[in-house]
Write an enzyme that holds these catalytic residues in place. Structure first.
Site: not given
Length: 330
Positions: A49-55, A178, A203
């Site tokens: 998930g490195a394309n947005t946000g924290i990643g 989380s 979740y």
């Protein structure tokens, strides 16, 4: 006219003061910063998930520190856009986009096969990708999406990379969980939410599964030189919240979000604890812990249940096919 002008000046001043106060509150809510100037030259890192946000912020930071960064993403167009931005800014060409859909075990296995054909080592695995409070959807193997992506997909990915991690020791696995794990319960009689589905409970269950997995994997890897730790990034303003009605309706955009915004971390600040767990030299032999704001924190009591952790491990092996090579969800 002068009275009117004075009112305008007073109103403008009040608005300026209010905005300044809001910005001050937001600055104070950003949390701890990983301040150590640690290089990562030559280290091979995988970030899901490195394309947005924290990643994306994590990938950007590690690329700037000299790492070889593999961005494991589902959306290759967004991944390439993020990669181009990171490479141009850091001038580190050793940043790679590779397709990895955590909702497809075939995609995960293909990603690992390609990675191992290109690299002989893996220093840091960051299980960052996730989905949150989405409508009930299934992975390609029939697993409820939040459990499937947040836990099962990462369980399989980590399992397939364990041999490389061990050969690269000292190496690290960072599991992004989380604070929601504190409200989670593992539904032993309905893990896949087939009898009933509550998006929030699903979740929370998946985030509890993250912590149970990290602690159990750390126990199993004792003495190998591979450490495993879980982190809470904080409440971060990212695309992860896109399914939450309170954040994506026109009403909330006008009346709710302005009041919530000061209390949300930016993705950059949300990445700080991940970076701390991935890089801090003092954590080289620390494993099985849970961190928040770059400091150890205690986990919920249900996250300490070794019996449930072992049960979840056995089910995860079965559902991901790590023992037989064939996934079986039941």
């Amino acid at each position: 006219m002068s009275i009117f002008r004075n009112k305008i000046i007073l109103a403008t001043s009040a608005i300026g003061t209010l905005i300044g106060g809001v910005v001050l509150v937001k600055d104070r809510m950003q949390g701890a910063i990983f301040e150590k100037n640690v290089r990562a030259d030559g280290k091979v890192v995988i970030i899901t998930g490195a394309n947005t946000g924290i990643g994306k912020e994590t990938a950007h930071y590690l690329a700037r520190r000299g790492a070889h960064v593999y961005m494991a993403c589902r959306d290759m167009q967004k991944c390439e856009q993020a990669r181009e931005e990171i490479v141009l800014d850091t001038r580190n060409p050793l940043v790679y986009c590779r397709e990895c859909d955590l909702a497809s075990m075939q995609s995960i296995r293909q990603f690992v096969k390609q990675f191992k054909a290109e690299q002989q080592r893996l220093d840091i695995l960051i299980n960052n990708a996730g989905v949150m409070r989405c409508p009930r959807t299934l992975t390609k193997e029939g697993i409820e999406l939040q459990l499937g992506v947040n836990h099962m997909g990462h369980f399989l990915l980590t399992h397939l990379l364990l041999d490389t991690l061990k050969l690269s020791a000292p190496s690290r696995v960072v599991v992004v969980s989380s604070l929601a794990h504190t409200r989670g319960q593992i539904a032993l009689d309905d893990l896949n939410s087939t009898k009933s589905y509550d998006e929030a409970k699903a979740y929370e269950q998946s985030k509890l599964a993250n912590v149970l997995f990290a602690r159990e994997l750390a126990r199993r890897l004792e003495g190998t030189g591979v450490t495993v730790n879980a982190v809470h990034p904080g409440i971060v303003d990212t695309e992860l919240m896109r399914h939450m009605g309170i954040f994506n309706s026109w009403f909330s955009g006008i009346f709710v979000r302005p009041f919530v915004w000061p209390f949300l971390k930016s993705p950059l600040y949300g990445a700080q604890t991940t970076l701390y767990a991935a890089l801090d030299p003092e954590l080289e032999k620390v494993s099985g812990q849970y961190f928040s704001d770059c400091a150890p924190k205690d986990v919920a009591e249900q996250a300490k249940d070794d019996r449930v952790a072992q049960w979840l491990w056995a089910v995860s092996e079965k559902w991901t096919g790590t023992l037989t090579g064939t996934a079986a969800v039941s």
